[in-house]
Design a protein around this motif. Structure first.
Motif, PDB file in Angstrom:
ATOM      1  N   ASP A   8       0.833  -1.197   0.000  1.00 40.62           N
ATOM      2  CA  ASP A   8       0.000   0.000   0.000  1.00 40.62           C
ATOM      3  C   ASP A   8       0.865   1.243   0.000  1.00 40.62           C
ATOM      4  N   ILE A  11      -2.527   5.234   2.329  1.00 40.97           N
ATOM      5  CA  ILE A  11      -3.738   4.816   3.040  1.00 40.97           C
ATOM      6  C   ILE A  11      -4.344   6.016   3.721  1.00 40.97           C
ATOM      7  N   THR A  12      -5.647   6.113   3.639  1.00 38.06           N
ATOM      8  CA  THR A  12      -6.374   7.198   4.301  1.00 38.06           C
ATOM      9  C   THR A  12      -7.380   6.598   5.279  1.00 38.06           C
ATOM     10  N   LEU A  21      -1.227  -1.664   8.488  1.00 40.91           N
ATOM     11  CA  LEU A  21      -0.300  -1.448   7.383  1.00 40.91           C
ATOM     12  C   LEU A  21       0.405  -2.763   7.093  1.00 40.91           C
ATOM     13  N   THR A 109       4.623   3.374   3.301  1.00 39.30           N
ATOM     14  CA  THR A 109       3.190   3.628   3.167  1.00 39.30           C
ATOM     15  C   THR A 109       2.906   4.986   3.789  1.00 39.30           C
ATOM     16  N   LEU A 111       0.475   7.494   5.376  1.00 39.50           N
ATOM     17  CA  LEU A 111      -0.797   7.481   6.094  1.00 39.50           C
ATOM     18  C   LEU A 111      -1.356   8.882   6.195  1.00 39.50           C
TER      19      LEU A 111
END
Lengths: 115, 115
Positions: A8, A11-12, A21, A109, A111
């Motif tokens: 990923d 990511i939200t 994660l 990733t 965030l």
């Protein structure tokens, strides 16, 4: 060769929601596994690490990670995300078994946390 | 106590020039690591020192890159004949002793831009 995959890129989540994660590694022996967080303008900070023993590892800031050998995974989790958790997260594997102390990092990733 | 410090925080240079990046590890830490982080990527290992000697320099991309740690404390990463592809954030980390079990503490990095 050792490698780390973080599938990923971005990511939200909403503040207060749970977070996971993903991290997958490739390593022949028992790996040394790490999660680092990088906030803008800050250095990488260690969240937690796994070497052996209990496969569920507790870290700082309420984070935990679970080592699953059968899945070659070391996913990071947090039950309730805070806005201050917005940052870039990196999974890494230590290649100590090859007589070197270098860390091999995934691509990270990012965030994002919505209020 | 003080963490890992790196100077300069930003460096802009022209293609073909020589640059030096400095790292001051945490006092008493015997192991020192250099990583390079390109945009959108995770840190990539370059070299690490145990004391004054380079224990593993397998990550140096070519002979334009060189690092020293003459007194076992401060380290300098030297890049000759810089190329635009050298543009990245150069990260330094230190640990109390060498070994994958040891936590690596990262500095804020030096952002290098080669025009």
């Amino acid at each position: 060769a050792q490698s780390v995959t973080q599938p990923d890129i971005h990511i939200t989540v909403s503040e207060g929601a749970s977070l996971e994660l993903r991290c997958n590694y490739s390593y022949g022996a028992t790996p040394y596994l790490f999660w680092y967080v990088q906030s803008p303008g800050q250095g990488l900070q260690l969240l937690l690490k796994y070497f052996s023993g209990d496969t569920l590892v507790q870290g700082i800031k309420g984070f935990e990670a679970e080592f699953k050998r059968s899945q070659s995974s070391f996913n990071l989790r947090k039950p309730s995300v805070h806005w201050s958790d917005a940052a870039e997260y990196f999974c890494a594997v230590g290649a100590g078994g090859d007589n070197t102390d270098k860390l091999i990092f995934g691509t990270g990733t990012r965030l994002q946390v919505f209020p | 106590g003080a963490g890992v410090s790196q100077t300069p925080s930003n460096k802009v240079t022209e293609k073909g020039k020589y640059v030096e990046l400095r790292c001051d590890p945490i006092s008493g830490h015997t192991a020192l690591y250099w990583y390079r982080q390109s945009l959108g990527q995770g840190p990539e290992f370059l070299i690490y020192f145990q004391g004054t000697g380079a224990a593993d320099d397998s990550g140096l991309p070519n002979d334009r890159f060189f690092a020293v740690r003459p007194e076992g404390s401060v380290s300098t990463l030297k890049i000759q004949r810089t190329e635009r592809g050298d543009s990245a954030v150069y990260l330094c980390a230190s640990s109390l002793i060498s070994g994958s079990l040891e936590t690596q503490y990262f500095g804020p990095g030096t952002r290098l831009l080669v025009l």
